[in-house]
Design a protein around this motif. Structure first.
Motif, PDB file in Angstrom:
ATOM      1  N   HIS A 118      44.023  35.253  27.465  1.00  0.00           N
ATOM      2  CA  HIS A 118      45.253  36.041  27.390  1.00  0.00           C
ATOM      3  C   HIS A 118      45.959  35.904  28.734  1.00  0.00           C
ATOM      4  CE1 HIS A 118      43.598  38.066  23.770  1.00  0.00           C
ATOM      5  NE2 HIS A 118      42.453  37.978  24.432  1.00  0.00           N
ATOM      6  N   LEU A 119      47.099  35.248  28.739  1.00  0.00           N
ATOM      7  CA  LEU A 119      47.869  35.062  29.974  1.00  0.00           C
ATOM      8  C   LEU A 119      48.556  36.368  30.347  1.00  0.00           C
ATOM      9  CD1 LEU A 119      48.952  33.141  32.180  1.00  0.00           C
ATOM     10  CD2 LEU A 119      50.889  32.666  30.646  1.00  0.00           C
ATOM     11  N   ILE A 120      48.261  36.865  31.554  1.00  0.00           N
ATOM     12  CA  ILE A 120      48.877  38.104  32.042  1.00  0.00           C
ATOM     13  C   ILE A 120      50.228  37.813  32.671  1.00  0.00           C
ATOM     14  CG2 ILE A 120      48.606  40.061  33.612  1.00  0.00           C
ATOM     15  CD1 ILE A 120      45.555  39.543  33.429  1.00  0.00           C
ATOM     16  N   GLY A 121      50.273  36.825  33.554  1.00  0.00           N
ATOM     17  CA  GLY A 121      51.509  36.488  34.243  1.00  0.00           C
ATOM     18  C   GLY A 121      51.310  35.280  35.128  1.00  0.00           C
ATOM     19  N   ALA A 122      52.394  34.791  35.707  1.00  0.00           N
ATOM     20  CA  ALA A 122      52.331  33.614  36.571  1.00  0.00           C
ATOM     21  C   ALA A 122      53.405  33.711  37.640  1.00  0.00           C
ATOM     22  CB  ALA A 122      52.504  32.330  35.755  1.00  0.00           C
ATOM     23  N   THR A 123      53.143  33.046  38.759  1.00  0.00           N
ATOM     24  CA  THR A 123      54.113  32.992  39.851  1.00  0.00           C
ATOM     25  C   THR A 123      53.913  31.682  40.597  1.00  0.00           C
ATOM     26  OG1 THR A 123      55.025  34.206  41.729  1.00  0.00           O
ATOM     27  CG2 THR A 123      52.627  34.172  41.517  1.00  0.00           C
ATOM     28  N   TYR A 124      54.681  31.482  41.669  1.00  0.00           N
ATOM     29  CA  TYR A 124      54.613  30.231  42.421  1.00  0.00           C
ATOM     30  C   TYR A 124      54.488  30.529  43.912  1.00  0.00           C
ATOM     31  CZ  TYR A 124      56.127  27.991  38.102  1.00  0.00           C
ATOM     32  OH  TYR A 124      56.198  27.557  36.799  1.00  0.00           O
ATOM     33  N   VAL A 125      53.904  29.572  44.642  1.00  0.00           N
ATOM     34  CA  VAL A 125      53.667  29.741  46.064  1.00  0.00           C
ATOM     35  C   VAL A 125      53.718  28.378  46.741  1.00  0.00           C
ATOM     36  CG1 VAL A 125      51.154  29.542  45.800  1.00  0.00           C
ATOM     37  CG2 VAL A 125      52.094  30.779  47.747  1.00  0.00           C
ATOM     38  N   ASP A 126      54.114  28.354  48.004  1.00  0.00           N
ATOM     39  CA  ASP A 126      54.054  27.138  48.823  1.00  0.00           C
ATOM     40  C   ASP A 126      52.875  27.249  49.780  1.00  0.00           C
ATOM     41  OD1 ASP A 126      56.395  26.324  47.604  1.00  0.00           O
ATOM     42  OD2 ASP A 126      57.688  26.983  49.247  1.00  0.00           O
ATOM     43  N   LEU A 127      52.142  26.142  49.959  1.00  0.00           N
ATOM     44  CA  LEU A 127      50.992  26.121  50.852  1.00  0.00           C
ATOM     45  C   LEU A 127      51.127  24.961  51.834  1.00  0.00           C
ATOM     46  CD1 LEU A 127      48.193  26.688  48.189  1.00  0.00           C
ATOM     47  CD2 LEU A 127      49.017  28.372  49.846  1.00  0.00           C
ATOM     48  N   ALA A 128      50.903  25.245  53.111  1.00  0.00           N
ATOM     49  CA  ALA A 128      50.926  24.192  54.125  1.00  0.00           C
ATOM     50  C   ALA A 128      49.669  23.326  53.996  1.00  0.00           C
ATOM     51  CB  ALA A 128      51.012  24.808  55.513  1.00  0.00           C
ATOM     52  N   PRO A 161      52.984  39.052  39.299  1.00  0.00           N
ATOM     53  CA  PRO A 161      54.207  39.840  39.128  1.00  0.00           C
ATOM     54  C   PRO A 161      54.189  40.755  37.904  1.00  0.00           C
ATOM     55  CG  PRO A 161      54.565  37.592  38.380  1.00  0.00           C
ATOM     56  CD  PRO A 161      53.184  37.619  38.982  1.00  0.00           C
ATOM     57  N   THR A 162      53.189  40.608  37.049  1.00  0.00           N
ATOM     58  CA  THR A 162      53.121  41.378  35.809  1.00  0.00           C
ATOM     59  C   THR A 162      51.999  42.407  35.892  1.00  0.00           C
ATOM     60  OG1 THR A 162      53.871  39.434  34.571  1.00  0.00           O
ATOM     61  CG2 THR A 162      52.912  41.246  33.301  1.00  0.00           C
ATOM     62  N   THR A 163      52.303  43.649  35.561  1.00  0.00           N
ATOM     63  CA  THR A 163      51.285  44.694  35.525  1.00  0.00           C
ATOM     64  C   THR A 163      50.300  44.426  34.393  1.00  0.00           C
ATOM     65  OG1 THR A 163      52.853  46.316  36.397  1.00  0.00           O
ATOM     66  CG2 THR A 163      50.903  47.173  35.265  1.00  0.00           C
ATOM     67  N   TRP A 164      49.014  44.638  34.683  1.00  0.00           N
ATOM     68  CA  TRP A 164      47.971  44.456  33.667  1.00  0.00           C
ATOM     69  C   TRP A 164      47.448  45.825  33.260  1.00  0.00           C
ATOM     70  CZ3 TRP A 164      42.179  43.540  34.603  1.00  0.00           C
ATOM     71  CH2 TRP A 164      41.541  43.242  33.386  1.00  0.00           C
ATOM     72  N   ILE A 165      47.505  46.128  31.956  1.00  0.00           N
ATOM     73  CA  ILE A 165      46.951  47.369  31.424  1.00  0.00           C
ATOM     74  C   ILE A 165      45.850  46.985  30.438  1.00  0.00           C
ATOM     75  CG2 ILE A 165      47.434  49.546  30.239  1.00  0.00           C
ATOM     76  CD1 ILE A 165      50.314  49.314  31.103  1.00  0.00           C
ATOM     77  N   PRO A 166      44.616  46.881  30.893  1.00  0.00           N
ATOM     78  CA  PRO A 166      43.529  46.475  29.993  1.00  0.00           C
ATOM     79  C   PRO A 166      43.192  47.570  28.993  1.00  0.00           C
ATOM     80  CG  PRO A 166      42.656  47.024  32.158  1.00  0.00           C
ATOM     81  CD  PRO A 166      44.148  47.083  32.277  1.00  0.00           C
ATOM     82  N   GLU A 167      42.896  47.154  27.769  1.00  0.00           N
ATOM     83  CA  GLU A 167      42.454  48.099  26.755  1.00  0.00           C
ATOM     84  C   GLU A 167      40.989  48.454  26.999  1.00  0.00           C
ATOM     85  OE1 GLU A 167      43.349  46.919  22.749  1.00  0.00           O
ATOM     86  OE2 GLU A 167      44.990  45.642  23.423  1.00  0.00           O
ATOM     87  N   PHE A 168      40.584  49.597  26.446  1.00  0.00           N
ATOM     88  CA  PHE A 168      39.196  50.018  26.607  1.00  0.00           C
ATOM     89  C   PHE A 168      38.345  49.349  25.536  1.00  0.00           C
ATOM     90  CE2 PHE A 168      35.453  52.754  26.625  1.00  0.00           C
ATOM     91  CZ  PHE A 168      35.229  52.850  27.983  1.00  0.00           C
ATOM     92  N   LEU A 169      38.126  48.036  25.704  1.00  0.00           N
ATOM     93  CA  LEU A 169      37.256  47.261  24.837  1.00  0.00           C
ATOM     94  C   LEU A 169      36.026  46.865  25.632  1.00  0.00           C
ATOM     95  CD1 LEU A 169      39.970  44.920  23.283  1.00  0.00           C
ATOM     96  CD2 LEU A 169      39.017  46.997  22.269  1.00  0.00           C
ATOM     97  N   ASN A 170      34.909  46.675  24.944  1.00  0.00           N
ATOM     98  CA  ASN A 170      33.673  46.272  25.618  1.00  0.00           C
ATOM     99  C   ASN A 170      33.345  47.223  26.773  1.00  0.00           C
ATOM    100  OD1 ASN A 170      33.289  43.653  24.135  1.00  0.00           O
ATOM    101  ND2 ASN A 170      35.256  43.245  25.094  1.00  0.00           N
ATOM    102  N   ASN A 171      33.576  48.538  26.535  1.00  0.00           N
ATOM    103  CA  ASN A 171      33.342  49.554  27.560  1.00  0.00           C
ATOM    104  C   ASN A 171      34.182  49.308  28.813  1.00  0.00           C
ATOM    105  OD1 ASN A 171      31.405  51.024  26.073  1.00  0.00           O
ATOM    106  ND2 ASN A 171      29.858  49.501  26.562  1.00  0.00           N
ATOM    107  N   GLY A 172      35.329  48.635  28.638  1.00  0.00           N
ATOM    108  CA  GLY A 172      36.221  48.390  29.762  1.00  0.00           C
ATOM    109  C   GLY A 172      35.883  47.160  30.573  1.00  0.00           C
ATOM    110  N   HIS A 173      34.864  46.386  30.177  1.00  0.00           N
ATOM    111  CA  HIS A 173      34.459  45.206  30.939  1.00  0.00           C
ATOM    112  C   HIS A 173      35.239  43.981  30.452  1.00  0.00           C
ATOM    113  CE1 HIS A 173      31.443  47.871  32.323  1.00  0.00           C
ATOM    114  NE2 HIS A 173      30.658  47.779  31.270  1.00  0.00           N
TER     115      HIS A 173
END
Length: 290
Positions: free
Chosen positions: A62-72, A103-115
């Motif tokens: 399940h893709l939560i979100g994505a962003t970009y970054v520059d690295l030296a 950049p996207t807030t993650w709100i996990p459901e209470f499945l598998n006892n939250g794991h």
């Protein structure tokens, strides 16, 4: 960072050892490095969550979100963190490495006892991309994974986690095992405690940990927590060896400590190998309430 929406979260978390809260907003971070001799621009950072699993595939993700970054390049290291803002993202940089906020807030459901399991994929989309179906950190340096369930429990302490075994296109010989280890074997607990000295001790009472039988994912296995401890041990196995076909399977992990005192902790590690190749693992940490 639990109980924190991404829009209002800082660019760098105050602690690196916190655990997500089910049903609440959470902000995710990744610490990424460029070990190449050339800089990397517009590196795509993807944040994914999975049900507890000993092997990942895109179909289960399940893709939560994505962003970009520059690295030296790997030779460039700044003395202090620098805030960088571009049209495609904002992050904290030390040159060759950076802390990146999802950049996207993650709100996990209470499945598998939250794991749940978290996976981050990082790649230069032009010159060093991540393979479409690559989600294994043991075989791909573009992938990072955190499979840790922290259970703060009063005595007696117990935890049951239903582990998916992942999907594989070719049959093979599977080997799933459980290892019980002292808290000093897990450096991540230093982040969790916020100190190099975690002050966590091995429990004085012996932990019972093991696996139930592997079964298809649509088959429900008995819950060992409804049994008295003496009966649970008859169901649990420290090692399960079997031939895997193409069906999706799951295997419950159960751990129990009859007398877990404050300041005591036990590490329960589970690993899966297919044809002797490590394909995934999961760790449960039982910690006694203060």
């Amino acid at each position: 960072m639990p109980n924190q929406a991404a829009d209002d979260a800082p660019l760098r978390p105050a602690s690196q050892g916190e655990t997500a809260q089910a049903g609440r907003p959470n902000t995710l971070y990744a610490h990424v490095w460029n070990l190449g001799k050339a800089p990397a621009f517009r590196v795509r950072i993807e944040f994914w969550w999975f049900d507890p699993s000993l092997g990942f595939s895109r179909s289960a993700g399940h893709l939560i979100g994505a962003t970009y970054v520059d690295l030296a390049d790997r030779f460039t290291v700044y003395a202090e963190w620098r805030e960088v803002t571009e049209a495609y993202g904002t992050w904290l940089s030390r040159g060759a490495h950076a802390v990146v906020k999802c950049p996207t807030t993650w709100i996990p459901e209470f499945l598998n006892n939250g794991h749940e399991c978290l996976v981050v994929r990082a790649g230069d989309t032009m010159f060093d991309p991540v393979a479409l179906n690559s989600f294994s950190p043991s075989t791909d340096r573009h992938v990072g994974q955190r499979n840790i369930a922290v259970v703060q429990a009063a005595s007696p302490a117990q935890a049951t986690v239903d582990l998916q075994l992942g999907w594989y296109a070719t049959p093979g010989q599977a080997d799933v095992d459980v290892v019980v280890e002292p808290p000093g074997t897990m450096e991540w607990l230093q982040l969790y405690a916020g100190s190099r000295n975690t002050r966590l001790r091995t429990p004085s009472s012996t932990a019972a940990a093991g696996l139930l039988n592997p079964t298809p994912v649509d088959v429900t296995l008995p819950d060992p927590e409804i049994l008295v401890p003496a009966e649970r041990s008859k169901l649990l196995r420290q090692r399960q060896q079997f031939y895997r076909g193409c069906d999706q399977l799951h295997i419950p992990l159960h751990a129990y400590i009859p007398d877990l005192k404050p300041g005591e902790a036990q590490i329960i590690r589970t690993r899966q190998r297919i044809d002797e190749e490590l394909v995934g693992g999961y760790t449960v940490v039982l910690i006694g309430h203060e």
